[in-house]
Design an enzyme around this catalytic site. Structure first.
Site, PDB file in Angstrom:
ATOM      1  CG  ASP A 151      -0.207   0.088   2.551  1.00 12.48           C
ATOM      2  OD1 ASP A 151       0.970  -0.326   2.604  1.00 12.48           O
ATOM      3  OD2 ASP A 151      -0.792   0.579   3.531  1.00 12.48           O
ATOM      4  CG  ASP A 205       4.207   0.063   1.811  1.00 15.15           C
ATOM      5  OD1 ASP A 205       3.521  -0.950   1.767  1.00 15.15           O
ATOM      6  OD2 ASP A 205       4.033   0.966   2.655  1.00 15.15           O
ATOM      7  CG  ASP A 225       5.630  -2.038   4.955  1.00 12.18           C
ATOM      8  OD1 ASP A 225       5.044  -2.630   5.875  1.00 12.18           O
ATOM      9  OD2 ASP A 225       5.108  -1.133   4.284  1.00 12.18           O
TER      10      ASP A 225
HETATM   11  C1  BDR Z   1       2.386  -0.393   8.670  1.00 11.84           C
HETATM   12  O1  BDR Z   1       1.434   0.615   8.403  1.00 11.84           O
HETATM   13  C2  BDR Z   1       1.896   1.463   7.383  1.00 11.84           C
HETATM   14  O2  BDR Z   1       1.887   2.771   7.826  1.00 11.84           O
HETATM   15  C3  BDR Z   1       3.287   1.028   7.036  1.00 11.84           C
HETATM   16  O3  BDR Z   1       3.496   1.109   5.638  1.00 11.84           O
HETATM   17  C4  BDR Z   1       3.371  -0.377   7.534  1.00 11.84           C
HETATM   18  O4  BDR Z   1       2.952  -1.287   6.551  1.00 11.84           O
HETATM   19  C5  BDR Z   1       2.977  -0.166  10.040  1.00 11.84           C
HETATM   20  O5  BDR Z   1       2.003  -0.282  11.019  1.00 11.84           O
HETATM   21 CA    CA Z   2       2.703  -0.647   4.225  1.00  9.33          CA
END
Ligand code: BDR
Ligand code: CA
Length: 317
Positions: A9, A14, A244
């Site tokens: 996402d 990411d 991530d």
């Molecule tokens: C997760 O939430 C998103 O903000 C980040 O990309 C990560 O996947 C952390 O809680």
């Molecule tokens: Ca993420």
């Protein structure tokens, strides 16, 4: 080389995680088969654009991108978390439009089902966002879960410490029902990088972020510095928190996980304060269920730092 699909996402971390996967693909450690996208840190359209920008910076535009779920299964999430900015990329401005030539027509959930069916026991799936696409794939094809080789999830929490509500981690909070479906249907080795792993066990110094990770002369580094400019300026935490990247690093190099433990975990779907919280039966077998996930308890930070620099094409690693 093992075949990997990343569901994400994007999202700033990411993007950094995709650089790890992209580098591993380029050196032949794995074959990055596809990137599937989901709602989460920002709208699905923004996520698709951010993934395309990330692949361009990694010089890997040919990897197919699939559009996935645009919202959660039951309760749409109000996207008011300012952390990733309104565009998911820290409200950064870009001179050029993203290269969307390899954006596919096929829906991400159909692609997941097809690719896993075509490659039984060969796909390592890494989930870096809300688990909506995975849950839908499991409902669409009852063989999907058992045909996976392994599953890595960044999400959930192990001590009830939340980062978006008082007790829920963001990815599970965004689609608790999807996280529930996924955890209930696990049929392959599954590894979870929880929020508390990020918060307590994988901390990096700001000095390292700025003067090592942020000082590489490469397109990947320039993208990270651009999208994380506000994160660096604001310093939400005492240390530079990565999320991530931890799941992808674990999927690339098993040496990176120095301690893991097998437990039964599920997701709380109701509760005044606890909806979306991951609940772990810490080996006590109180709920009488078979353990379904390996929680990643400890990681090798020095190895991780090397991998992060390597992912940016730093010359010395
Ligand atoms: C997760 O939430 C998103 O903000 C980040 O990309 C990560 O996947 C952390 O809680
Ligand atoms: Ca993420």
């Amino acid at each position: 080389a093992k075949k990997m699909i990343v569901d994400c996402d994007a999202g700033m971390d990411d993007a950094s995680a995709l650089f790890l996967a992209a580098k591993a693909h380029k050196v032949g450690v794995l074959e990055l088969v596809a990137i599937t996208t989901t709602h989460g840190n920002t709208t699905l359209n923004n996520v698709v654009r951010n993934v395309a920008r990330t692949l361009t910076a990694a010089n890997l535009n040919q990897i197919p991108i699939y559009r996935g779920a645009h919202t959660s299964l039951v309760e749409p999430v109000v996207m008011d978390d300012p952390f990733h900015g309104s565009d998911g990329f820290g409200d950064s401005n870009h001179d050029e439009e993203p290269d969307l030539r390899h954006l596919q027509q096929e829906h991400a959930v159909n692609a997941l089902v097809r690719l896993v069916k075509e490659n039984p026991d060969e796909i390592t799936l890494v989930a870096l966002g809300p688990l909506t696409n995975l849950a839908l794939a499991m409902r669409l094809d009852d063989q999907f879960a058992s045909n996976l080789k392994e599953l890595y999830i960044m999400g959930g929490n192990v001590e009830g410490i939340g980062n978006i509500t008082v007790s829920a981690e963001f990815n599970f909070h965004c689609d608790p029902e999807a996280a529930y479906v996924v955890l209930q249907n696990i049929k392959c080795p599954t590894y979870i990088a929880s929020w508390e792993l990020c918060l307590h066990r994988a901390k990096l110094d700001w000095d390292w972020r700025i003067n090592s990770y942020g000082a590489v002369d490469s397109p990947q580094c320039r993208l990270m510095n651009k999208i994380e400019a506000q994160t660096i300026a604001r310093r939400y935490f005492d240390t530079y928190i990565v999320c991530d990247q931890l799941a992808v690093a674990a999927a690339i190099d098993p040496r990176y996980v120095t301690q893991k433990s097998l437990h039964y975990a599920t997701v709380e779907l109701s509760g005044n304060y606890t909806r979306g919280q991951m609940v772990v039966d810490y080996g006590k077998k109180i709920v009488g269920k078979t353990p379904n996930v390996y929680l990643i308890d400890r990681v090798d930070i020095e190895l991780f730092k090397k991998m992060m620099l390597w992912s940016l094409d730093a010359p010395s690693v």
